[in-house]
Design a protein around this motif. Structure first.
Motif, PDB file in Angstrom:
ATOM      1  N   CYS A 112       0.827  -1.206   0.000  1.00 47.60           N
ATOM      2  CA  CYS A 112       0.000   0.000   0.000  1.00 47.60           C
ATOM      3  C   CYS A 112       0.862   1.257   0.000  1.00 47.60           C
ATOM      4  CB  CYS A 112      -0.912   0.030   1.226  1.00 47.60           C
ATOM      5  SG  CYS A 112      -2.074  -1.329   1.239  1.00 47.60           S
ATOM      6  N   LYS A 113       0.318   2.307  -0.595  1.00 46.00           N
ATOM      7  CA  LYS A 113       0.972   3.625  -0.585  1.00 46.00           C
ATOM      8  C   LYS A 113       1.225   4.080   0.843  1.00 46.00           C
ATOM      9  CE  LYS A 113      -0.801   5.618  -4.833  1.00 46.00           C
ATOM     10  NZ  LYS A 113      -2.026   6.152  -5.388  1.00 46.00           N
ATOM     11  N   GLY A 114       2.365   4.769   1.029  1.00 46.80           N
ATOM     12  CA  GLY A 114       2.634   5.346   2.346  1.00 46.80           C
ATOM     13  C   GLY A 114       3.202   4.357   3.350  1.00 46.80           C
ATOM     14  N   GLY A 115       3.354   3.083   2.940  1.00 42.55           N
ATOM     15  CA  GLY A 115       3.921   2.073   3.839  1.00 42.55           C
ATOM     16  C   GLY A 115       5.431   1.980   3.656  1.00 42.55           C
ATOM     17  N   PRO A 116       6.060   1.012   4.327  1.00 40.68           N
ATOM     18  CA  PRO A 116       7.521   0.884   4.259  1.00 40.68           C
ATOM     19  C   PRO A 116       8.041   0.351   2.920  1.00 40.68           C
ATOM     20  CG  PRO A 116       6.590  -0.857   5.630  1.00 40.68           C
ATOM     21  CD  PRO A 116       5.454   0.056   5.279  1.00 40.68           C
ATOM     22  N   VAL A 117       7.150  -0.237   2.102  1.00 39.33           N
ATOM     23  CA  VAL A 117       7.599  -0.896   0.866  1.00 39.33           C
ATOM     24  C   VAL A 117       7.386   0.005  -0.350  1.00 39.33           C
ATOM     25  CG1 VAL A 117       7.219  -2.876  -0.673  1.00 39.33           C
ATOM     26  CG2 VAL A 117       7.135  -3.199   1.813  1.00 39.33           C
ATOM     27  N   THR A 118       8.433   0.143  -1.137  1.00 41.04           N
ATOM     28  CA  THR A 118       8.324   0.860  -2.416  1.00 41.04           C
ATOM     29  C   THR A 118       8.399  -0.162  -3.537  1.00 41.04           C
ATOM     30  OG1 THR A 118       9.550   2.672  -1.411  1.00 41.04           O
ATOM     31  CG2 THR A 118       9.294   2.735  -3.802  1.00 41.04           C
ATOM     32  N   VAL A 119       7.420  -0.093  -4.443  1.00 39.40           N
ATOM     33  CA  VAL A 119       7.420  -0.990  -5.601  1.00 39.40           C
ATOM     34  C   VAL A 119       8.057  -0.245  -6.767  1.00 39.40           C
ATOM     35  CG1 VAL A 119       5.983  -2.325  -7.200  1.00 39.40           C
ATOM     36  CG2 VAL A 119       5.298  -2.099  -4.796  1.00 39.40           C
TER      37      VAL A 119
ATOM     38  N   GLN B 222      -0.339  -0.075 -12.261  1.00 39.10           N
ATOM     39  CA  GLN B 222       0.280   1.198 -12.654  1.00 39.10           C
ATOM     40  C   GLN B 222       0.816   1.938 -11.433  1.00 39.10           C
ATOM     41  OE1 GLN B 222       0.517   1.814 -15.995  1.00 39.10           O
ATOM     42  NE2 GLN B 222      -0.415  -0.226 -16.076  1.00 39.10           N
ATOM     43  N   SER B 223       0.154   1.750 -10.284  1.00 37.33           N
ATOM     44  CA  SER B 223       0.599   2.435  -9.067  1.00 37.33           C
ATOM     45  C   SER B 223       0.283   1.564  -7.854  1.00 37.33           C
ATOM     46  CB  SER B 223      -0.109   3.785  -8.930  1.00 37.33           C
ATOM     47  OG  SER B 223      -1.502   3.589  -8.778  1.00 37.33           O
ATOM     48  N   GLN B 224       0.901   1.884  -6.709  1.00 40.11           N
ATOM     49  CA  GLN B 224       0.641   1.110  -5.492  1.00 40.11           C
ATOM     50  C   GLN B 224      -0.777   1.392  -5.002  1.00 40.11           C
ATOM     51  OE1 GLN B 224       5.240   1.744  -4.107  1.00 40.11           O
ATOM     52  NE2 GLN B 224       3.890   0.976  -2.508  1.00 40.11           N
ATOM     53  N   PRO B 225      -1.474   0.345  -4.519  1.00 47.21           N
ATOM     54  CA  PRO B 225      -2.858   0.569  -4.080  1.00 47.21           C
ATOM     55  C   PRO B 225      -2.924   1.443  -2.828  1.00 47.21           C
ATOM     56  CG  PRO B 225      -2.233  -1.756  -3.833  1.00 47.21           C
ATOM     57  CD  PRO B 225      -1.068  -1.057  -4.443  1.00 47.21           C
ATOM     58  N   GLU B 226      -4.080   2.099  -2.658  1.00 38.94           N
ATOM     59  CA  GLU B 226      -4.311   2.911  -1.460  1.00 38.94           C
ATOM     60  C   GLU B 226      -4.437   1.978  -0.253  1.00 38.94           C
ATOM     61  OE1 GLU B 226      -4.369   6.192  -1.288  1.00 38.94           O
ATOM     62  OE2 GLU B 226      -4.130   6.449  -3.458  1.00 38.94           O
TER      63      GLU B 226
END
Length: 454
Positions: free
Chosen positions: A338-345, A352-356
């Protein structure tokens, strides 16, 4: 197939590895939208011991005993994955407030069967209950089966015969019309008992086979290799008892294999779905698999569902053509990306983008979708978010702190499609004894994952 709408469900709730020295319990949850207690825990049955790790459950009788009026589905079998105890719960006297009926001690399992770490329980048409195991009493891998008498609940011994046994065990399904039972392999209990160690990969500590048994002679006859460290977990035949095919979900490899009987009469498997790993930073490994942890097939054999516990999505596939499943529904409900978490994809073949982050009724849901259960009419998919306490602790520490949840998706059974029911949230973080980890979901009348027609 039609039956009455589910009004209550039973869910094992786990305290092992949460830091709270409380016994696991069986929760009764009200799932009737007309009830004042809708989406609430209405009863808790604590077990007499601490540290069991309740996991899966099964019935004393099921559809394989259909037509026998002397038999009633009134006892729920609760094997303990870690302590190797087996609990028998009376759900018949008062379905909304079950009570403990019998405890089968681990020593009996060890001495009578030379097995431990019991997992899946299925009832047989013979008036017996069969429980698969992950290993032997010392925690080494060994695929075997415990037989219980379905009336006295005494251990009768092992189901398997002959001197060949698979190196590991986990789940199983049988199909008498094709004289077959197929079991799966998770891993070596003493390795996975403490968590997921990437160093165990490539060392033969995780399963890679579907194990085929002769139903009549109880002998192990064939191994189907689905790949190193695949960890094939849940296995489901189609519900039609004439069908000689089904699906298995492989966790670590994040693939779905379709297995089937060949023209020669043996069994084979082919990969029909592959969830691509995501390239990530800020996580345990540089690539994150989907981690398919649970699968099920709708009662009419039209749809296959599965959960990606790490990526955070539940998927629905049309399996009208069983060899070519088509994705028709998908929803993200938590997970590790998820967006805003410790993991960057930074590499993703699908999104297309990290889920909310997933929020329901003001609560940000920790963990990812895991155990799933479908209503008999196929219109409601329930799920919980805990996999297994030692792995929860490692992959989702906030899940262990805050407790898991149970949620429900509405299913479009015409065209396919999944949508979150925003009115349904069972928050196991608010339990009187503190946050706990809710696992498998069972309906009193039987469901997609307990019933086998013969």
């Amino acid at each position: 197939l039609t039956g009455p709408r589910e009004e209550i469900v039973y869910v094992p709730c786990i305290y092992r590895n949460t830091g709270r020295k409380k016994p696991d319990f069986l929760a009764t949850v009200d799932v009737n939208p007309k009830s004042l207690y809708y989406s609430q825990v209405i009863h808790r049955l604590p077990m007499p011991n601490v540290g069991d790790e309740l996991h899966h459950s099964g019935w004393n009788v099921c559809s394989s005993c259909f037509g026998d009026t002397t038999k009633m589905r009134n006892r729920l079998i609760l094997p303990s994955l870690i302590s190797s105890r087996i609990y028998v719960v009376d759900t018949g006297t008062n379905p909304r407030a079950p009570r403990l009926y019998k405890v089968i001690n681990p020593e009996d399992v060890f001495w009578k069967c030379d097995l431990g770490y019991p997992h899946t329980s299925h009832c047989l048409g013979s008036g017996e209950i069969m429980i698969s195991t992950l290993g032997d009493p010392a925690g080494y891998g060994k695929g075997g089966f415990i037989l219980l008498d379905a009336e006295t609940f005494e251990i009768k011994g092992n189901w398997e015969k002959g001197d060949k046994t698979p190196p590991m065990g986990y789940d199983f399904w049988y199909q008498p019309r094709h004289n077959v039972l197929i079991s799966t392999e998770w891993g070596v209990p003493k390795c996975l008992g403490y968590g997921f160690d990437p160093n165990d990969l490539k060392k033969g500590r995780y399963g890679r086979r579907l194990n085929v048994w002769d139903w009549t002679t109880h002998t192990y006859i064939q191994a189907i290799d689905v790949g190193e460290d695949a960890a094939p977990l849940e296995i489901r035949f189609l519900h039609n008892p004439d069908a000689a095919e089904g699906y298995v979900g492989c966790t670590i490899s994040s693939a779905i294999h379709h297995f089937y009987k060949t023209e020669q009469g043996d069994w084979a498997a082919e990969k029909v779905i592959q969830v691509p790993s995501k390239k990530v930073e800020g996580w345990l490994l540089p690539e994150m698999p989907g981690f398919i942890t649970d699968i099920l097939i709708s009662m009419d054999d039209r749809f296959l569902y599965f959960s990606n516990w790490l990526h955070g999505d539940i998927r629905q596939y049309d399996i009208s053509n069983t060899r070519k499943p088509q994705l028709v529904g998908q929803v993200f409900v938590g997970g590790s990306i998820c967006k805003g978490g410790p993991v960057t994809v930074h590499g993703d073949e699908e999104l297309q983008s990290q889920p909310e982050p997933f929020v329901i009724k003001g609560k940000k849901v920790p963990g990812g979708p895991q155990m799933i259960q479908l209503s008999l009419d196929g219109k409601r998919l329930y799920f919980t978010t805990s996999l297994y306490s030692a792995w929860d602790k490692e992959f989702y520490p906030d899940l262990v702190r805050e407790g898991s949840v149970m949620l429900q998706l509405d299913v479009d059974t015409e065209r396919g499609g999944l949508a979150v029911n925003e009115n349904f949230l069972v928050d196991f973080g608010k339990e009187p004894e503190g946050p706990c980890l809710a696992h498998e979901i069972r309906y009193p009348g039987g469901d997609c994952t307990s019933d086998i027609w013969v």
